[in-house]
Motif scaffolding. Structure first.
Motif, PDB file in Angstrom:
ATOM      1  N   GLY A 237       2.620  -1.706  -5.232  1.00 34.04           N
ATOM      2  CA  GLY A 237       1.817  -0.813  -4.250  1.00 34.04           C
ATOM      3  C   GLY A 237       1.103  -1.691  -3.301  1.00 34.04           C
ATOM      4  N   TRP A 238       1.697  -3.016  -3.415  1.00 34.46           N
ATOM      5  CA  TRP A 238       1.030  -4.206  -2.405  1.00 34.46           C
ATOM      6  C   TRP A 238       1.076  -3.506  -1.116  1.00 34.46           C
ATOM      7  CZ3 TRP A 238       2.354  -6.631   2.239  1.00 34.46           C
ATOM      8  CH2 TRP A 238       1.185  -7.547   2.309  1.00 34.46           C
ATOM      9  N   GLY A 239      -0.099  -3.998  -0.379  1.00 36.62           N
ATOM     10  CA  GLY A 239      -0.262  -3.600   1.096  1.00 36.62           C
ATOM     11  C   GLY A 239      -1.136  -4.390   1.838  1.00 36.62           C
ATOM     12  N   ASP A 240      -1.264  -4.388   3.101  1.00 34.24           N
ATOM     13  CA  ASP A 240      -2.034  -5.198   3.973  1.00 34.24           C
ATOM     14  C   ASP A 240      -3.465  -5.047   3.632  1.00 34.24           C
ATOM     15  OD1 ASP A 240       0.037  -5.861   5.404  1.00 34.24           O
ATOM     16  OD2 ASP A 240      -0.253  -4.465   6.969  1.00 34.24           O
ATOM     17  N   ASP A 241      -3.837  -3.923   2.875  1.00 38.57           N
ATOM     18  CA  ASP A 241      -5.321  -3.804   2.337  1.00 38.57           C
ATOM     19  C   ASP A 241      -5.744  -4.447   1.239  1.00 38.57           C
ATOM     20  OD1 ASP A 241      -3.576  -2.009   0.903  1.00 38.57           O
ATOM     21  OD2 ASP A 241      -5.014  -0.385   1.345  1.00 38.57           O
ATOM     22  N   VAL A 242      -4.875  -4.827   0.442  1.00 39.06           N
ATOM     23  CA  VAL A 242      -5.241  -5.384  -0.863  1.00 39.06           C
ATOM     24  C   VAL A 242      -5.985  -6.533  -0.819  1.00 39.06           C
ATOM     25  CG1 VAL A 242      -2.895  -4.571  -1.892  1.00 39.06           C
ATOM     26  CG2 VAL A 242      -3.166  -6.965  -1.287  1.00 39.06           C
ATOM     27  N   ASP A 243      -6.717  -6.788  -1.943  1.00 42.29           N
ATOM     28  CA  ASP A 243      -7.801  -7.940  -2.036  1.00 42.29           C
ATOM     29  C   ASP A 243      -6.838  -9.315  -2.250  1.00 42.29           C
ATOM     30  OD1 ASP A 243      -9.707  -9.770  -3.501  1.00 42.29           O
ATOM     31  OD2 ASP A 243     -11.001  -8.322  -2.380  1.00 42.29           O
ATOM     32  N   GLU A 244      -6.584 -10.035  -1.505  1.00 38.64           N
ATOM     33  CA  GLU A 244      -5.925 -11.115  -1.552  1.00 38.64           C
ATOM     34  C   GLU A 244      -6.550 -12.362  -2.443  1.00 38.64           C
ATOM     35  OE1 GLU A 244      -2.674 -11.603  -0.693  1.00 38.64           O
ATOM     36  OE2 GLU A 244      -2.472  -9.941   0.491  1.00 38.64           O
ATOM     37  N   ALA A 245      -7.747 -12.283  -2.515  1.00 36.40           N
ATOM     38  CA  ALA A 245      -8.626 -13.302  -3.193  1.00 36.40           C
ATOM     39  C   ALA A 245      -8.338 -12.942  -4.705  1.00 36.40           C
ATOM     40  CB  ALA A 245     -10.132 -13.358  -2.893  1.00 36.40           C
ATOM     41  N   LEU A 246      -8.423 -11.743  -4.924  1.00 35.86           N
ATOM     42  CA  LEU A 246      -8.082 -11.166  -6.213  1.00 35.86           C
ATOM     43  C   LEU A 246      -6.874 -11.360  -6.753  1.00 35.86           C
ATOM     44  CD1 LEU A 246      -8.975  -9.420  -8.907  1.00 35.86           C
ATOM     45  CD2 LEU A 246      -8.446  -7.459  -7.887  1.00 35.86           C
TER      46      LEU A 246
END
Length: 135
Positions: free
Chosen positions: A23-32
């Motif tokens: 479910g990766w998408g542009d809105d995921v939390d990249e820091a997490l």
């Protein structure tokens, strides 16, 4: 709330584990994501990874489709006792998923929700575990 490896550490992943991300998408939390990768010592595997995994993170939004189907798919790649985390937008955010919807989908897939907490500025984490048989 700031996300650091201590926050990602609450997910229970350990060095050397293989963790697959759905479910990766542009809105995921990249820091997490980066903090989880620091903990496990490698990159998260994508949805096309074809081997058994130690854990799964599933980014899920209200309009992503059938959550029960997604959970059943996740279970096919997960090693016995593997960790399953569903990451959903926090209440009031676009794409939020009601806790009752998560519980219903989990129950139908043979899972149960065990804990939910804020994991990132816009995301909540819900742990899913196998129902029934005790350890």
């Amino acid at each position: 709330m700031s996300t650091d490896t201590q926050g990602a550490g609450r997910l229970g992943f350990e060095a050397g584990q293989v963790v697959q991300e759905f479910g990766w998408g542009d809105d995921v939390d990249e820091a997490l994501r980066a903090d989880i990768e620091k903990i496990i010592g490698s990159e998260l595997e994508d949805e096309d990874f074809g081997d058994v995994t130690d854990g799964v993170i599933l980014w899920w939004r209200e309009d992503d489709g059938d959550l029960t189907d997604a959970l059943v798919d996740v279970l096919t790649v997960l090693d016995d006792g593997g960790l399953i985390w569903i990451l959903t937008p926090k209440p009031g955010r676009d794409g939020e998923v009601g806790h009752s919807d998560i519980q219903e989908a989990a129950t139908t897939a043979g899972l149960q929700t065990t804990s939910t907490f804020a994991i990132a500025p816009d995301w909540s984490a819900t742990r899913l575990a196998y129902r029934g048989r005790g350890k």
